[in-house]
Scaffold this active site. Sequence first.
Site, short mmCIF file in Angstrom:
data_model
loop_
_atom_site.label_atom_id
_atom_site.label_comp_id
_atom_site.label_asym_id
_atom_site.label_seq_id
_atom_site.Cartn_x
_atom_site.Cartn_y
_atom_site.Cartn_z
N CYS A 41 61.31 50.20 51.02
CA CYS A 41 61.30 51.52 50.37
C CYS A 41 60.03 52.27 50.80
O CYS A 41 58.92 51.80 50.55
CB CYS A 41 61.31 51.37 48.85
SG CYS A 41 61.22 52.98 48.01
N ARG B 2 71.54 48.04 66.39
CA ARG B 2 70.82 46.80 66.76
C ARG B 2 71.07 45.71 65.73
O ARG B 2 71.17 44.53 66.05
CB ARG B 2 69.33 47.10 66.92
CG ARG B 2 69.01 48.00 68.11
CD ARG B 2 67.52 48.24 68.22
NE ARG B 2 66.80 47.00 68.52
CZ ARG B 2 65.48 46.88 68.34
NH1 ARG B 2 64.78 47.89 67.84
NH2 ARG B 2 64.88 45.76 68.64
N TYR C 141 68.91 51.64 64.49
CA TYR C 141 68.70 50.30 63.94
C TYR C 141 70.00 49.69 63.43
O TYR C 141 70.19 48.47 63.50
CB TYR C 141 67.62 50.34 62.85
CG TYR C 141 66.24 50.47 63.46
CD1 TYR C 141 65.61 51.70 63.53
CD2 TYR C 141 65.62 49.37 64.04
CE1 TYR C 141 64.37 51.84 64.14
CE2 TYR C 141 64.38 49.49 64.66
CZ TYR C 141 63.77 50.73 64.72
OH TYR C 141 62.55 50.85 65.35
N ASN D 140 57.82 33.58 81.58
CA ASN D 140 58.40 34.90 81.68
C ASN D 140 59.30 35.02 82.91
O ASN D 140 59.14 34.27 83.86
CB ASN D 140 57.26 35.95 81.76
CG ASN D 140 57.57 37.18 80.93
OD1 ASN D 140 58.01 37.09 79.79
ND2 ASN D 140 57.37 38.34 81.53
N GLY E 170 58.47 35.60 77.17
CA GLY E 170 59.39 36.74 77.18
C GLY E 170 58.79 38.03 76.67
O GLY E 170 59.47 38.81 75.99
N THR E 171 57.54 38.28 77.01
CA THR E 171 56.93 39.54 76.60
C THR E 171 56.19 40.17 77.78
O THR E 171 55.56 39.47 78.57
CB THR E 171 55.99 39.37 75.39
OG1 THR E 171 55.43 40.65 75.04
CG2 THR E 171 54.88 38.37 75.66
N ASP F 211 59.43 37.71 84.86
CA ASP F 211 58.52 38.29 85.87
C ASP F 211 57.10 38.21 85.31
O ASP F 211 56.93 38.19 84.10
CB ASP F 211 58.86 39.78 86.11
CG ASP F 211 60.34 39.98 86.43
OD1 ASP F 211 60.99 40.75 85.70
OD2 ASP F 211 60.82 39.30 87.34
N HIS G 238 56.43 42.32 63.72
CA HIS G 238 57.02 43.67 63.77
C HIS G 238 58.15 43.84 62.77
O HIS G 238 58.95 44.77 62.89
CB HIS G 238 57.54 43.96 65.20
CG HIS G 238 56.42 44.15 66.18
ND1 HIS G 238 56.63 44.19 67.54
CD2 HIS G 238 55.08 44.30 66.01
CE1 HIS G 238 55.47 44.36 68.15
NE2 HIS G 238 54.51 44.43 67.25
N ASP H 204 64.92 40.40 65.65
CA ASP H 204 66.14 39.61 65.41
C ASP H 204 65.72 38.33 64.68
O ASP H 204 64.54 38.00 64.59
CB ASP H 204 66.85 39.29 66.75
CG ASP H 204 66.01 38.42 67.68
OD1 ASP H 204 65.72 38.83 68.82
OD2 ASP H 204 65.63 37.30 67.26
N1 APR Z 1 63.73 35.07 80.26
C1 APR Z 1 62.38 35.23 80.16
N2 APR Z 1 61.77 36.45 80.16
C2 APR Z 1 62.57 37.52 80.26
C3 APR Z 1 63.98 37.43 80.36
C4 APR Z 1 64.55 36.13 80.36
N3 APR Z 1 65.88 35.94 80.45
N4 APR Z 1 64.48 38.70 80.45
C5 APR Z 1 63.42 39.53 80.41
N5 APR Z 1 62.28 38.83 80.30
C6 APR Z 1 60.90 39.35 80.22
C7 APR Z 1 60.66 40.56 81.09
O1 APR Z 1 60.18 40.15 82.36
C8 APR Z 1 59.57 41.30 80.29
O2 APR Z 1 58.27 40.91 80.74
O3 APR Z 1 60.72 39.78 78.89
C9 APR Z 1 59.77 40.84 78.86
C10 APR Z 1 60.32 41.93 77.95
O4 APR Z 1 59.32 42.92 77.83
P1 APR Z 1 59.58 44.15 76.86
O5 APR Z 1 60.94 44.69 77.07
O6 APR Z 1 58.38 45.05 76.99
O7 APR Z 1 59.61 43.49 75.39
P2 APR Z 1 58.37 43.04 74.51
O8 APR Z 1 57.23 42.55 75.38
O9 APR Z 1 58.89 42.10 73.49
O10 APR Z 1 57.92 44.41 73.79
C11 APR Z 1 56.89 44.30 72.83
O11 APR Z 1 57.17 46.64 72.30
O12 APR Z 1 58.52 48.42 71.95
C12 APR Z 1 57.79 47.46 71.32
O13 APR Z 1 58.16 46.70 69.15
C13 APR Z 1 58.65 46.60 70.46
O14 APR Z 1 58.31 44.27 69.94
C14 APR Z 1 58.42 45.20 71.01
C15 APR Z 1 57.11 45.34 71.75
#
Ligand code: APR
Length: 231
Positions: free
Chosen positions: A114, A56, A53, A198, A172-173, A200, A106, A91
């Site tokens: 603490c 990061r 951490y 997203n 973006g998830t 993908d 999160h 972030d």
């Molecule tokens: N623009 C848009 N989407 C993007 C980009 C971009 N430039 N780059 C990556 N992505 C997408 C990917 O296609 C993917 O579907 O962002 C997503 C990232 O997925 P993860 O890496 O799984 O992140 P996230 O969904 O935020 O994870 C959720 O999992 O590990 C835990 O606590 C952690 O908060 C996190 C949670």
Amino acid sequence: MEKIVILTGAGISAESGLGTFRDEGGLWSQHRIEDVATPEGFARNPALVHEFYNARRIQAAKARPNAAHEALARLQKDFHGKVTLVTQNVDSLHEAAGAQGVIHMHGTLAGALCASCGHRWPAPPEMMVGEPCTACTAPAARPDVVWFGEMPYFMDEIYDHLAEATLFAAIGTSGQVYPAAAFVYEAQSSGARTVELNLDPSSGASSFDNVILGPATETVPRWVEGLLSRR
Ligand code: APR
């Protein structure tokens, strides 16, 4: 009155230089979740968790918000309706772009917690093993982030917002971590329209009314301009 609820994930911060978790070369391909993102991992080896951490936190402090963060802050400011930002990210780039009232389900890298008395305070740039709590002085400081197996923060508030949503967007998830991955269903049961933006298609893409693919710095500003033009 339109009420928009937006969920963001690591993908919205990718173009600010912060790694995602499950993409090629992502954080979970470099570290074992059970070692750095669970209470058991912290109990077993707190130095490894602080190292993860701290790196990061230092990287996030240097990162700048990108056009996607800025577009969402603009939407929140200019839209005649309510725009609630819920983020899985730890972030603070939404706040750096000017967003208000961001719900960090999160937690945040900027916070220390603490493990003994539950006190919270601003985290130092680097946290050490045995860092004392600024309230009870127990050597029990940990990052104020939600680990696997722990309850996300502000869930009641989030479900209240989803219950009133007229539009839900996930940006973006990957849609692989619950409860966030089920927010689209909560929103739909409230009659909200749903859209995913997203790079993908996420694992839940087929559940959304609309999927907009591409990098967030291109798709999010265009999507926001469209909403603002139809105010
Ligand atoms: N623009 C848009 N989407 C993007 C980009 C971009 N430039 N780059 C990556 N992505 C997408 C990917 O296609 C993917 O579907 O962002 C997503 C990232 O997925 P993860 O890496 O799984 O992140 P996230 O969904 O935020 O994870 C959720 O999992 O590990 C835990 O606590 C952690 O908060 C996190 C949670």
